[in-house]
Design a protein around this motif. Sequence first.
Motif, PDB file in Angstrom:
ATOM      1  N   ARG B  37       0.863  -1.168   0.000  1.00  0.00           N
ATOM      2  CA  ARG B  37       0.000   0.000   0.000  1.00  0.00           C
ATOM      3  C   ARG B  37       0.904   1.223   0.000  1.00  0.00           C
ATOM      4  O   ARG B  37       1.916   1.253   0.719  1.00  0.00           O
ATOM      5  N   GLN B  38       0.544   2.190  -0.803  1.00  0.00           N
ATOM      6  CA  GLN B  38       1.359   3.388  -0.905  1.00  0.00           C
ATOM      7  C   GLN B  38       0.478   4.615  -0.751  1.00  0.00           C
ATOM      8  O   GLN B  38      -0.439   4.848  -1.543  1.00  0.00           O
ATOM      9  N   PHE B  39       0.762   5.400   0.276  1.00  0.00           N
ATOM     10  CA  PHE B  39       0.066   6.666   0.464  1.00  0.00           C
ATOM     11  C   PHE B  39       0.771   7.737  -0.361  1.00  0.00           C
ATOM     12  O   PHE B  39       1.943   7.580  -0.708  1.00  0.00           O
ATOM     13  N   SER B  89      -8.698   4.567   0.980  1.00  0.00           N
ATOM     14  CA  SER B  89      -8.261   5.123  -0.308  1.00  0.00           C
ATOM     15  C   SER B  89      -6.747   5.152  -0.355  1.00  0.00           C
ATOM     16  O   SER B  89      -6.093   5.674   0.547  1.00  0.00           O
ATOM     17  N   SER B  90      -6.196   4.591  -1.408  1.00  0.00           N
ATOM     18  CA  SER B  90      -4.746   4.486  -1.491  1.00  0.00           C
ATOM     19  C   SER B  90      -4.365   3.898  -2.847  1.00  0.00           C
ATOM     20  O   SER B  90      -5.224   3.595  -3.671  1.00  0.00           O
ATOM     21  N   TYR B  92      -2.625   0.684  -4.387  1.00  0.00           N
ATOM     22  CA  TYR B  92      -2.276  -0.677  -4.008  1.00  0.00           C
ATOM     23  C   TYR B  92      -1.441  -1.302  -5.126  1.00  0.00           C
ATOM     24  O   TYR B  92      -1.833  -1.275  -6.298  1.00  0.00           O
ATOM     25  N   ARG B 113      -5.399   2.339  -8.188  1.00  0.00           N
ATOM     26  CA  ARG B 113      -5.772   3.511  -7.403  1.00  0.00           C
ATOM     27  C   ARG B 113      -7.197   3.328  -6.902  1.00  0.00           C
ATOM     28  O   ARG B 113      -8.129   3.276  -7.686  1.00  0.00           O
TER      29      ARG B 113
END
Lengths: 113, 117
Positions: B37-39, B89-90, B92, B113
């Motif tokens: 997961r990337q913010f 919301s992120s 992936y 997204r």
Amino acid sequence: AQSVTQLDSQVPVFEEAPVELRCNYSSSVSVYLFWYVQYPNQGLQLLLKYLSGSTLVKGINGFEAEFNKSQTSFHLRKPSVHISDTAEYFCAVRPTGFQKLVFGTGTRLLVSP
Amino acid sequence: GAVVSQHPSRVICKSGTSVKIECRSLDFQATTMFWYRQFPKQSLMLMATSNEGSKATYEQGVEKDKFLINHASLTLSTLTVTSAHPEDSSFYICSAPGGTLSTDTQYFGPGTRLTVL
């Protein structure tokens, strides 16, 4: 446990200038080292990797990196950058014998004309 | 070379609904896949390791009941975000070791997204 430090969150540079993106790591075991590039809204693309052998590794797009065991560093360099090199660059390590990657926080390279 | 695909590339859903994201290795088999997961403007955080034929291994702090992972075959892993909320919301991203192509390299999908309204 492993950790990766990318001290520079953002590196601005002019086109055709050289650039170095720094990466230091900490690990109690042997690791493999990687650099990945991420363009906006895309996944990660492998730039280069160090597994063993020569400490100077050449990758795609003219990038290279040098593994320095004594300084636990794996800095990424390019002698002349292009506008298209603007992206986020991630350094990562993986303990030998394991598959999990540990990423640094990333460095945004901004190349301007 | 090794290619990993993800579907969908972008999804918008209402709060409370479930969303399934697929990760496929197109030209190699992967007994293991990884979900990240990337913010925004942050690094990738490993969520879980997907294992073909067995249960996924979740990282500390990741709710296994919320992020359901199924590794249905040697080329497909799915991540289902159940009862999604705006904080889910992120971006992936999945990855898979290259197997016989390159045992030492992981190949990443293009990412999904997720926006939860």
